[in-house]
Each structure stands twice: as C-alpha cells, then as structure tokens.
Design an enzyme around this catalytic site. Structure first.
Site, short mmCIF file in Angstrom:
data_model
loop_
_atom_site.label_atom_id
_atom_site.label_comp_id
_atom_site.label_asym_id
_atom_site.label_seq_id
_atom_site.Cartn_x
_atom_site.Cartn_y
_atom_site.Cartn_z
CG ASN A 171 -0.21 -0.10 2.50
OD1 ASN A 171 0.53 0.81 2.86
ND2 ASN A 171 -0.35 -1.22 3.21
CG ASP A 202 -6.78 -5.65 6.59
OD1 ASP A 202 -6.29 -5.59 7.74
OD2 ASP A 202 -7.42 -4.70 6.07
CE LYS A 209 8.19 -12.26 -14.68
NZ LYS A 209 8.89 -11.74 -15.83
N PRO A 259 -2.74 -12.20 10.52
CG PRO A 259 -0.77 -12.59 11.72
CD PRO A 259 -1.40 -12.75 10.36
CG ASP A 260 -6.09 -6.96 13.89
OD1 ASP A 260 -5.33 -6.26 14.60
OD2 ASP A 260 -7.02 -6.48 13.22
CB ILE A 261 -0.17 -6.60 14.67
CG1 ILE A 261 0.38 -7.38 13.48
CG2 ILE A 261 0.92 -6.34 15.70
CD1 ILE A 261 1.33 -6.61 12.59
CG PHE A 306 -3.05 5.63 13.26
CD1 PHE A 306 -2.23 5.46 14.35
CD2 PHE A 306 -3.07 6.86 12.63
CE1 PHE A 306 -1.44 6.49 14.84
CE2 PHE A 306 -2.28 7.91 13.08
CZ PHE A 306 -1.47 7.73 14.19
CE LYS A 363 -10.81 -0.61 10.56
NZ LYS A 363 -10.13 0.03 9.47
CE LYS A 382 -8.56 -3.66 13.99
NZ LYS A 382 -7.45 -3.93 13.11
O1 PMT Z 1 2.90 6.09 6.52
P1 PMT Z 1 2.31 7.40 6.03
O2 PMT Z 1 2.49 7.59 4.55
O3 PMT Z 1 2.80 8.56 6.83
O4 PMT Z 1 0.74 7.32 6.25
C1 PMT Z 1 0.19 7.27 7.53
C2 PMT Z 1 -1.00 6.28 7.61
C3 PMT Z 1 -2.13 6.78 6.73
C4 PMT Z 1 -0.56 4.87 7.15
C5 PMT Z 1 -1.41 6.22 9.13
O5 PMT Z 1 -1.76 7.49 9.57
C6 PMT Z 1 -2.55 5.26 9.36
O6 PMT Z 1 -3.72 5.58 9.23
N1 PMT Z 1 -2.21 4.00 9.74
C7 PMT Z 1 -3.14 2.87 9.88
C8 PMT Z 1 -3.36 2.25 8.54
C9 PMT Z 1 -4.27 1.03 8.58
O7 PMT Z 1 -3.87 -0.01 8.18
O8 PMT Z 1 -5.41 1.22 9.17
P2 PMT Z 1 -6.56 0.04 9.32
O9 PMT Z 1 -7.79 0.81 9.54
O10 PMT Z 1 -6.51 -0.92 8.20
O11 PMT Z 1 -6.10 -0.72 10.63
C10 PMT Z 1 -6.59 -0.40 11.94
C11 PMT Z 1 -5.53 -0.62 12.97
O12 PMT Z 1 -5.24 -2.02 13.06
C12 PMT Z 1 -4.24 0.07 12.72
O13 PMT Z 1 -3.71 0.51 13.96
C13 PMT Z 1 -3.36 -1.03 12.13
O14 PMT Z 1 -1.96 -0.80 12.41
C14 PMT Z 1 -3.87 -2.25 12.85
N2 PMT Z 1 -3.75 -3.52 12.12
C15 PMT Z 1 -4.43 -3.71 10.94
C16 PMT Z 1 -4.34 -4.94 10.32
C17 PMT Z 1 -3.56 -5.96 10.89
N3 PMT Z 1 -3.45 -7.15 10.31
N4 PMT Z 1 -2.92 -5.74 12.04
C18 PMT Z 1 -3.00 -4.54 12.67
O15 PMT Z 1 -2.40 -4.35 13.72
#
Ligand code: PMT
Length: 399
Positions: free
Chosen positions: A206, A275, A285, A301-303, A319, A333, A337
């Site tokens: 991403n 995700d 390839k 896994p969701d960390i 975030f 969320k 979470k």
């Molecule tokens: O890196 P930059 O270019 O500065 O951009 C910043 C940002 C936009 C990436 C940042 O501000 C941000 O929003 N980060 C979270 C991105 C994200 O994956 O969000 P989410 O809504 O998909 O996930 C929710 C939360 O679960 C997040 O805290 C994520 O770290 C966590 N997560 C998600 C999936 C997963 N498998 N494990 C996780 O821990």
C-alpha cells in the site's frame, strides 16, 4: 536554538556543509569553527557561505578576537556539535586539552557538547579511542554514532559519521522546549506498509511511506520514552537512539511485535498492515499465460488486536485509515480491537494521510471522548498526539 559546529580533519568533513545547511533549514542559528586539518578537507569559505556567518579557525586570531572571540563563541552556543570528530580530537577532548580553537571552545563552554565520531574502523575499535569515548560519556558529552558501512579507506565497518539528517534530528534532543511527558516509559510502535509476496518478483502493498509512524517515534523519544520502532519497507532514516527493527510482511511484523512487547507501557499501531496475503506464494515467476490471474488470499493476523488480548497489555493506540464514514468505522475498530485510543485518518484526502507530510486526525478514546487535530505537519501533530497519550495513560502507568 544556536549551534556551534566544530569540524575536525577527517574525510567526513565533506558532509559538513550539508549538515550546516540542514541545521539552518530546521531553524537553527549556526556558527562554525574548524581545526587546521579540517581546512585541508573543506574550505572555510564554503562553510561561511552556507552558515551565513564568519568561520573561526584560529585560537590566536586578533581579528576574530576583536569580533566574536573564542570565549564569546563558547558562551553563545546552546550546543556544541563536533562533526566529524576525529580520533585525535576525541583524544584531546578526553585529555581536556586546549591546543587549538575547537578544543578550547569545548573546554570554555557550559553548553552541552555532542560528538559525531568519524574514523577508520580499527581506529574506532582501538582501546585507546574506546577509553577516550568512555571518559567523554562520563562527562555527559553525548556520542552520536558512529554508523557502520563503507569507509573512505575501502574497508567496511563501524566508524562512519552519521548522516547530516540524522545529526540534525539528534540535535533536537538538546532543544529544551520539548516537554518530557514520557520519561521512564517504554513505547513500541509500528510504521510503514507491509509487503506480501505473490511470487519471487512481485508483491502486494500500500501507499504508506512511514512518515507518520516515524514522526511519532521521534516525538515519543523526544518526550523521554525508550522507543522501539518496527518498520515495514520504507526509505526513511530514524534517530540513531531509537531501536529499529525492519520487517517486510505482516507476519514478520506480528512476530517482531510479540518479541518486543513485554514490559512496554505503550503500543501504537501506525503501520498500514496488509489485512490479507496470498495463500500460496509461487516459487517461480508467474507466467503471463492467461488473460486473467486469480489470486486466493488468506487473512493475516491482526497485530494490534492480538496485543490487546495480552495479560499485561500496554496502553494501546490504533489508527483507522478510512475513505468513507471515517468516524463510524474508527469507533467500530476502537471497540472491536479493544483499544484505549484510535486516530481516525481520512485517507480519501490526498493532502493528508498516506505519503503526505501533513495529517489531520480525530482521536477518540475508549470513553468516546474525541479531540480533533487540524491539518498540520506530521512532526508537530505527533508532538500533540504524544502529549495526549501521556495525559491519558492510567495513573499507574503514568508514574
Ligand atoms: O505512513 P504514512 O504515509 O505517513 O501514512 C500514515 C498512515 C495513513 C498509514 C497512518 O496514519 C494510518 O492511518 N495507519 C493505519 C493504517 C491502517 O492499516 O489502518 P486500518 O484501519 O486498516 O487498521 C486499523 C488498525 O489495526 C491500525 O492501527 C493497524 O496498524 C492495525 N492492524 C491492521 C491490520 C492488521 N493485520 N494488524 C493490525 O495491527
């Protein structure tokens, strides 16, 4: 802030004009003093041009003493940064010698001193240099680096001067305008994207640049926390004093987080973790045989959710990167979470969020209260967010 940059005679002196330029760009007032040997590597005129101030090279220069003499210069500085610091200058500082302008300034100042060593790896490893470094540290002189890498002598190892950008970042530590709200706290943060392999030459990922997470890591460090940064594949330098672990995939990140989580007071999940991953990575390839290629994905896994299930869970900040119904999904969320706080990030706006230097967040805590941080640089927004986290830490974690 006023920084006196002392330059001694090593090949890394070629980076000094860039260092001075970057310090000035960050709002610092800079003056430069050079040893005689340094002037063989780089001209004082160059440094005068980039610093915008006369450069001092001689201890016994009647002209200089009539203007800003060495004692005034030593008093003027809020910080003396010696970069590069050769083995010889380090030895002279350890001995308390004052046999040239740069060593005299260090002896005459009451300001903090930071030293960025730069030398051949054998010279750095030599017990004499190491003893001198210990002596400087005992006198509260900060040692910034050295870094490891390719050296001018053709060898590879420890002894390279830190890059100017890293030194500029380290200098902020001496700027006492930063509130020490997290002294004694341990903070673990994830940043950047993850990469999920498809075959040996392709991956899914991403647009996360890591800027937000790295800015938060730095702000937390400046606030006094001991910071561990787990970074996906990004091209950003982090502070030398921050422990950094580089990872590639979501599963690597999960493993690194769980290896580091014990004793952490705060966990921030800023990484854009994939995700899903491809269920079976092709060993070779994938060939372009058909018009369509179907990939089967499985959930990663969701960390952050796994961290909040731990018995001694830290204060957890997530975030939520959303393109529609930002607050609604962020709140979901937060509760799903089991987080203490979530930062709702509208990533449909290309002026903030992914890869931008700025961001705008709505921070919601577990009680449903929210604070809006209007659009500003990720650096200043991070300072505010770190202070908010420090305020909201339960009193048991705060003291
Ligand atoms: O890196 P930059 O270019 O500065 O951009 C910043 C940002 C936009 C990436 C940042 O501000 C941000 O929003 N980060 C979270 C991105 C994200 O994956 O969000 P989410 O809504 O998909 O996930 C929710 C939360 O679960 C997040 O805290 C994520 O770290 C966590 N997560 C998600 C999936 C997963 N498998 N494990 C996780 O821990």
């Amino acid at each position: 802030m006023k920084i006196l940059v002392g330059i001694s005679g090593g090949i890394a002196a070629y980076k000094s004009p860039d260092l001075v330029r970057q310090l000035k760009k960050s709002g610092v007032e800079v003056r430069v003093a050079m040893t005689k040997a340094a002037t063989s590597f780089i001209s004082p005129l160059t440094l005068q041009a980039v610093s915008g101030n006369p450069v001092s090279t001689d201890l016994l220069d009647p002209e200089a003493e009539a203007g800003m003499g060495h004692i005034e210069l030593a008093r003027w500085a809020d910080l003396i940064l010696i970069a590069p610091a050769t083995a010889d200058l380090i030895a002279r500082l350890a001995m308390g010698m004052a046999n040239d302008l740069v060593s005299t300034l260090c002896l005459a100042t009451t300001a903090p001193i930071a030293v960025a060593p730069a030398m051949n790896l054998q010279m750095w490893a030599n017990p004499a240099t190491q003893d001198n470094i210990k002596q400087l540290q005992q006198r509260n002189i900060s040692i910034l680096g050295p870094d490891t890498g390719e050296q001018a002598c053709g060898e590879t190892g420890l002894g390279r001067m830190l890059e100017p950008a890293q030194l500029v970042a380290e200098c902020e530590l001496f700027n006492n305008q930063v509130e020490l709200t997290l002294t004694g706290k341990k903070l673990l943060i994830t940043a950047g994207p993850t990469r999920e392999d498809i075959d040996p030459v392709r991956y899914l990922s991403n647009y996360s640049s890591g800027k937000m997470g790295f800015a938060l890591a730095k702000a937390a460090f400046l606030a006094g926390a001991e910071v561990t940064l787990i970074a996906g594949p990004v091209n950003i330098e982090s502070l030398h004093s921050i422990k950094r672990i580089n990872v590639i995939s979501a599963r690597d990140m999960y493993k690194a987080v769980h290896e580091q989580i014990t004793d952490q007071d705060i966990f921030i999940g800023c990484a854009a973790v994939a995700d899903y991953r491809v269920s079976e990575v092709a060993h070779q390839k994938i060939k372009k045989n058909d018009q369509q290629l179907v990939l089967t994905m499985v959930e990663n896994p969701d960390i952050i959710a796994s961290v909040t299930t731990l018995k001694n869970k830290p204060f957890c900040v997530g975030f939520a990167a959303e393109t529609t119904d930002v607050l609604k999904y962020a709140k979901q969320k937060l509760s799903k979470k089991n987080l203490n706080m979530i930062c709702a990030n509208d990533v449909s706006n290309c002026e903030i969020g992914f890869n931008s230097d700025c961001n705008q967040l709505t921070v919601i805590n577990a009680d449903g209260q929210s604070v809006i941080f209007e659009k500003e640089s990720k650096a200043s927004l991070s300072r505010k967010l770190i202070n908010l986290i420090a305020e909201q830490l339960p009193s048991t974690q705060r003291d």
